[in-house]
Design a protein around this motif. Structure first.
Motif, mmCIF file in Angstrom:
data_model
loop_
_atom_site.group_PDB
_atom_site.id
_atom_site.type_symbol
_atom_site.label_atom_id
_atom_site.label_comp_id
_atom_site.label_asym_id
_atom_site.label_seq_id
_atom_site.Cartn_x
_atom_site.Cartn_y
_atom_site.Cartn_z
ATOM 1 N N GLU A 33 0.856 -1.223 0.062
ATOM 2 C CA GLU A 33 -0.085 0.103 0.089
ATOM 3 C C GLU A 33 0.887 1.328 -0.055
ATOM 4 N N VAL A 34 1.933 1.050 0.788
ATOM 5 C CA VAL A 34 2.791 2.544 0.889
ATOM 6 C C VAL A 34 3.440 2.664 -0.559
ATOM 7 N N TYR A 35 3.897 1.524 -1.215
ATOM 8 C CA TYR A 35 4.445 1.920 -2.556
ATOM 9 C C TYR A 35 3.267 2.338 -3.470
ATOM 10 N N GLU A 36 2.409 1.559 -3.483
ATOM 11 C CA GLU A 36 1.332 1.824 -4.554
ATOM 12 C C GLU A 36 0.754 3.282 -4.217
ATOM 13 N N GLU A 37 0.726 3.856 -3.243
ATOM 14 C CA GLU A 37 0.161 5.244 -3.126
ATOM 15 C C GLU A 37 1.085 6.375 -2.870
ATOM 16 N N THR A 38 2.696 6.072 -2.565
ATOM 17 C CA THR A 38 3.555 7.022 -2.346
ATOM 18 C C THR A 38 4.906 6.833 -3.290
ATOM 19 N N ALA A 39 5.173 5.639 -3.731
ATOM 20 C CA ALA A 39 6.090 5.382 -4.338
ATOM 21 C C ALA A 39 7.324 5.339 -3.233
ATOM 22 N N VAL A 40 7.247 5.100 -1.984
ATOM 23 C CA VAL A 40 8.196 4.785 -1.111
ATOM 24 C C VAL A 40 8.323 3.347 -0.700
ATOM 25 N N ARG A 41 9.577 3.043 -0.453
ATOM 26 C CA ARG A 41 9.741 1.661 -0.195
ATOM 27 C C ARG A 41 9.872 1.629 1.577
ATOM 28 N N VAL A 42 9.454 0.671 2.124
ATOM 29 C CA VAL A 42 9.290 0.494 3.288
ATOM 30 C C VAL A 42 9.706 -0.766 4.134
ATOM 31 N N VAL A 43 10.202 -0.697 5.253
ATOM 32 C CA VAL A 43 10.255 -2.045 6.110
ATOM 33 C C VAL A 43 9.505 -1.991 7.451
ATOM 34 N N PRO A 44 8.569 -2.750 7.594
ATOM 35 C CA PRO A 44 7.712 -2.677 8.869
ATOM 36 C C PRO A 44 8.356 -2.956 10.164
ATOM 37 N N GLU A 45 8.409 -2.422 11.049
ATOM 38 C CA GLU A 45 9.455 -2.460 12.263
ATOM 39 C C GLU A 45 8.482 -3.060 13.450
ATOM 40 N N GLY A 46 7.285 -2.733 13.550
ATOM 41 C CA GLY A 46 6.502 -3.354 14.669
ATOM 42 C C GLY A 46 4.951 -2.694 14.634
ATOM 43 N N VAL A 47 4.284 -3.493 15.512
ATOM 44 C CA VAL A 47 2.847 -3.322 15.647
ATOM 45 C C VAL A 47 2.892 -2.271 16.524
ATOM 46 N N VAL A 48 1.825 -1.115 16.055
ATOM 47 C CA VAL A 48 1.585 0.119 16.806
ATOM 48 C C VAL A 48 0.322 -0.179 17.924
ATOM 49 N N LEU A 49 -0.701 -0.802 17.012
ATOM 50 C CA LEU A 49 -2.118 -0.838 17.544
ATOM 51 C C LEU A 49 -3.026 -1.888 16.680
ATOM 52 N N VAL A 50 -3.715 -2.457 17.535
ATOM 53 C CA VAL A 50 -4.904 -3.407 16.711
ATOM 54 C C VAL A 50 -6.219 -2.923 17.507
ATOM 55 N N GLU A 51 -7.239 -2.526 16.391
ATOM 56 C CA GLU A 51 -8.403 -1.738 17.083
ATOM 57 C C GLU A 51 -9.537 -2.143 16.033
ATOM 58 N N ALA A 52 -10.664 -2.535 16.413
ATOM 59 C CA ALA A 52 -12.027 -2.541 15.661
ATOM 60 C C ALA A 52 -12.333 -1.194 15.647
ATOM 61 N N MET A 53 -12.650 -0.631 14.452
ATOM 62 C CA MET A 53 -13.165 0.611 14.084
ATOM 63 C C MET A 53 -14.681 0.739 14.202
ATOM 64 N N PRO A 54 -15.203 1.983 14.578
ATOM 65 C CA PRO A 54 -16.852 1.927 14.571
ATOM 66 C C PRO A 54 -16.984 1.756 13.036
ATOM 67 N N PRO A 55 -18.478 1.329 12.788
ATOM 68 C CA PRO A 55 -18.779 1.059 11.295
ATOM 69 C C PRO A 55 -19.143 2.376 10.677
ATOM 70 N N THR A 56 -18.772 2.024 9.432
ATOM 71 C CA THR A 56 -18.737 3.297 8.386
ATOM 72 C C THR A 56 -19.616 3.287 7.323
#
Length: 165
Positions: free
Chosen positions: A66-89
């Motif tokens: 997703e980061v590359y598709e949207e921004t052309a930036v290459r990334v390496v994931p380093e950690g999980v920040v949070l896990v959360e169920a969002m409200p319905p949209t």
């Protein structure tokens, strides 16, 4: 956010009923500690980069893609920040979704930030003290990623406090 083909297929069967979906958000930091943000076509607001995993795709793979598709930036994931169920949209077309978001802290390792698809109006790096106007969703994720503390799970602070009594 573009609608993946597998969701279009599901919508053909269920219509606009509530659909429970995984989501992945990426808080991307560069070596200078700046945050990568995209200005979304669908809302017109700045936000962290994110999207829906393809069937069978792991969250870290989704963040990288997703980061590359949207921004052309290459990334390496380093950690999980949070896990959360969002409200319905409910979207303007009537579709209802509820996302289980996994937010990952990622380090930029290459590429030049630019609009790289039709989901963003603009893309840019922002210093921590010069962030554009952001919604609470994006601000909370950025703050947690910058704190680099333990993974945050919705409702667990209350459960931990209750367990200690």
């Amino acid at each position: 956010m573009a609608i993946p083909d597998f969701i279009r297929d599901l919508r053909a069967d269920i219509g606009t009923k509530l659909l429970w979906l995984p989501g992945v958000s990426a808080v991307v930091l560069d070596d200078a500690g700046r945050v990568l943000l995209g200005k979304r076509v669908d809302t017109g607001g700045w936000s962290v980069i994110g999207g829906i995993p393809e069937p069978g795709e792991q969250p870290a793979e989704t963040a990288v893609r997703e980061v590359y598709e949207e921004t052309a930036v290459r990334v390496v994931p380093e950690g999980v920040v949070l896990v959360e169920a969002m409200p319905p949209t409910r979207y303007p077309n009537g579709d209802m979704c509820q996302f289980l978001d996994v937010t990952l802290r990622c380090r930029a390792v290459g590429g030049e930030a630019r609009v790289n698809d039709d989901e963003s109006l603009a893309v840019g790096w922002f210093a921590r003290d010069a962030l554009p106007e952001l919604d609470d969703y994006a601000l909370a994720r950025i703050k947690k990623a910058l704190d680099a503390g333990p993974t945050w799970f919705h409702g667990m602070a209350e459960a931990e406090a209750e367990a200690q009594t």
